[in-house]
Design an enzyme around this catalytic site. Sequence first.
Site, PDB file in Angstrom:
ATOM      1  N   ARG B 202       0.835  -1.202   0.000  1.00 52.82           N
ATOM      2  CA  ARG B 202       0.000   0.000   0.000  1.00 52.82           C
ATOM      3  C   ARG B 202       0.868   1.250   0.000  1.00 52.82           C
ATOM      4  O   ARG B 202       1.825   1.338   0.756  1.00 52.82           O
ATOM      5  CB  ARG B 202      -0.913   0.013   1.233  1.00 52.82           C
ATOM      6  CG  ARG B 202      -1.812  -1.216   1.284  1.00 52.82           C
ATOM      7  CD  ARG B 202      -2.806  -1.179   2.393  1.00 52.82           C
ATOM      8  NE  ARG B 202      -3.580  -2.426   2.384  1.00 52.82           N
ATOM      9  CZ  ARG B 202      -4.668  -2.634   3.104  1.00 52.82           C
ATOM     10  NH1 ARG B 202      -5.118  -1.681   3.898  1.00 52.82           N
ATOM     11  NH2 ARG B 202      -5.295  -3.801   3.049  1.00 52.82           N
ATOM     12  N   SER B 292     -10.951  -6.077   9.715  1.00 55.54           N
ATOM     13  CA  SER B 292     -12.150  -5.493   9.130  1.00 55.54           C
ATOM     14  C   SER B 292     -12.905  -6.612   8.420  1.00 55.54           C
ATOM     15  O   SER B 292     -12.286  -7.422   7.724  1.00 55.54           O
ATOM     16  CB  SER B 292     -11.708  -4.435   8.122  1.00 55.54           C
ATOM     17  OG  SER B 292     -12.796  -3.694   7.690  1.00 55.54           O
ATOM     18  N   ARG B 343       0.253  -5.395  12.727  1.00 56.81           N
ATOM     19  CA  ARG B 343      -0.557  -4.882  13.824  1.00 56.81           C
ATOM     20  C   ARG B 343      -0.707  -5.917  14.931  1.00 56.81           C
ATOM     21  O   ARG B 343      -0.773  -5.561  16.117  1.00 56.81           O
ATOM     22  CB  ARG B 343      -1.926  -4.432  13.311  1.00 56.81           C
ATOM     23  CG  ARG B 343      -1.800  -3.304  12.308  1.00 56.81           C
ATOM     24  CD  ARG B 343      -2.618  -2.110  12.629  1.00 56.81           C
ATOM     25  NE  ARG B 343      -2.324  -1.017  11.720  1.00 56.81           N
ATOM     26  CZ  ARG B 343      -3.235  -0.176  11.228  1.00 56.81           C
ATOM     27  NH1 ARG B 343      -4.501  -0.335  11.568  1.00 56.81           N
ATOM     28  NH2 ARG B 343      -2.880   0.796  10.416  1.00 56.81           N
TER      29      ARG B 343
END
Lengths: 524, 380
Positions: B202, B292, B343
Amino acid sequence: MGLQSCIGGTTLQTLKLASIPTLSSSRLVSRPVQLKALTLDFFLLSPHGRSRRSPFPLLARALSAPAIAFQTETPPEEKVVKPQWKAAIDFKWIRENKEAIAVNIRNRNSNANLEAVIELYDKMSNLQKEVERLRGERNAVANKMKGKLEPSERQRLIEEGKNLKEGLVALEEDLLKLTDELQQEAQCIPNMTHPDVPIGGEDCSVTRKKVGSPPQFSFQIKDHLQLGKELDLFEFDAAAEVSGSKFYYLKNEAVMLEMGLINWTLSEVMKKGFIPLTTPEIVRSSVVEKCGFQPRGANTQVYSIVGSDQCLIGTAEIPVGGIHMDSILAESLLPLKYAAFSHCFRTEAGAAGAATRGLYRVHQFSKVEMFVLCRPEESDLYHEELIKIEEDLFSSLGLHFKTLDMASGDLGAPAYRKFDVEAWMPGLERFGEISSASNCTDYQSRRLGIRYRPSEPSSASPKKGKANLAPPRFVHTLNATACAVPRMIVCLLENYQQEDGSVTIPEPLRPFMGGLEIIAPKSR
Amino acid sequence: MKGKLEPSERQRLIEEGKNLKEGLVALEEDLLKLTDELQQEAQCIPNMTHPDVPIGGEDCSVTRKKVGSPPQFSFQIKDHLQLGKELDLFEFDAAAEVSGSKFYYLKNEAVMLEMGLINWTLSEVMKKGFIPLTTPEIVRSSVVEKCGFQPRGANTQVYSIVGSDQCLIGTAEIPVGGIHMDSILAESLLPLKYAAFSHCFRTEAGAAGAATRGLYRVHQFSKVEMFVLCRPEESDLYHEELIKIEEDLFSSLGLHFKTLDMASGDLGAPAYRKFDVEAWMPGLERFGEISSASNCTDYQSRRLGIRYRPSEPSSASPKKGKANLAPPRFVHTLNATACAVPRMIVCLLENYQQEDGSVTIPEPLRPFMGGLEIIAPKSR
């Protein structure tokens, strides 16, 4: 269980990276697949051509066109552009050893222009002397002007000073251009060659070792593509739609095989003192060049990123080589041994021929790469150690393979010596390269700027300070493939296939695959 | 003009035919342009929204569930960067030289932690019927667009490859969505549940602010992504299943976290409903998103062209043939993060740090890390 790191010389203790536990209730759903008629294309080894068998043609390609450190490609008029970086070339040494270097260039079929280098070096040396002489004169004039002078004398000196200055500026510009040109030419000179390396083309490579023997099958065997299709292990067609040819998805047990191979390999080399690493897969193109590859050459193996000077790595050798760029390491840190896991990306531009089916030649793959930084006196030793580690790994998996001492014509520019391992692939009915171990001596370290400070034994004088510090020396770097996953998968599937279409998992991998012993055909 | 005609009549008809043809060509051109314009505008329309989704901006998101509580420390705690430095787990400075900012090397036990997390996660979701996959990380930009991302927009998150229409994936959702592009699946195959392991890339263009230190926001990371293709009637059900799987995974690791039902203003165009999981990160002194789960209903499948053939119960007529085949319908697609490695590493290091600077490994991961129980400071 306590752990000590490899920094400072202590080693990581044995760690068995355990695995996915036995799947008791996983439902492996297979998608209906249409079996197309398969034709087995055989890649015939041509003894005379330069075959594209190697999965690491980066080095071979670096041989045919020089590694360019400069921002733009050199147009036909040989325009010299300001370099982004400079290799620390020992020009005097080149001059002093030009016969040996000329022979080496010939043996390697290199395009390097040694005569140009010597000529430019001589020109540059003379120009340098001239510049120094002029500087001396200018200083003399400046000094004279400090004293008390007649106005006419002062005026004359001012004129002289001005002329000298202009002349100097012009000469300094020329010197700069000459230096850049010299640098550009000299960086094309390939590494020297180990005396034991066979001289000649690819067919002159010598077999150092042969391990095992081809498995005997009592039934009609299949290649890895057919096995993979029947066992629902790969997706090539969907990948061709989504990404293009030579891309693939691994599915089901093939994923476990990939994870198992990586985990087992890392575990094995960690036992031998290698520091495990994961690396960036996007790097600055200058780092790619410093390692001896050409990101922007014709038929480059390197993918570049739009709008930046970044590229995708073709091997973890590149980001690992870059870790200690422009550094001086303490001698006590050496040897520094890394085992880096990364994905690798290669355009495979110019890779013609039939040996591109299935997993044999792909654009993206996982690899565990060993990288060593050591003192110059020890690089031959570590080269032997690296090839031994590779041979042990492949023996453990029960593969039949041979180790080759690659001939001078087949070495990439950075490699002083290169050992390739080719494993028997029954489905392809030939040996295929699964690994490569190169000793790059100081070729990469002179470009990456990696040196170490030798710790001299203290001399008679007990005085501390810089006087007792030995000057830094360039390290030697080596790299070796511990595991290139797709080719290992080809080997394992083809060698361990059973008559009923299943594939047995070699013992050492089973604990890293949840105890899985066999990949069996799935019921629909 | 096929019949027998007077020459003058024929001539008149020829003229008329020619005029009609010219008029038609012009209109057909207009129609094509209009169709393209309509398509372009219509494709901008975001997915519909689940009725239970809170309406409003980010701050309107509703907490569905809270698990665990923040660990209490009797000593001065460190953030993951400091822990990583002291335990020799990362290299950021060298990576900045080699690649640029927001790149990193993992070293030593951090590598084992990454491998352990991936292997454990894959193992757990395979038990739940997910097919493990590894995917291409270079894909055609059209596939990226069909999934609802914009490879070439301003501030795009997507890296593009020079000299081709290819990009790097930001998530395995893209190549997995692409597997069944332009296909009609048999209903018996559904639900199709994949767990894909890939590296993700990203650009993080436009990602400002302080939450960019260390591993929190990086250009490249490993991720295990769950992707489900199902019948429309079942997507709400599988959305609940996916979030439950995530919550179970994070609970097993002993994390303190909350699950949010994201507000309408915070949904991406493809998402009908989105649940985010935010875990407590003591070093950052706040919750940070670790996962998510989105239900994209038919937004992606209409673009990727993924349909299924419902198997109708046979009607009174025993006649075989097309008359008894129901027309294909678009599948619904869902995606959910099973494990985003950096994370998770932030969470594990910061939550499990000990006073002596070491970090304990949560039990479930130990068998996947050679039995390693603790990451201890190294003697020099």
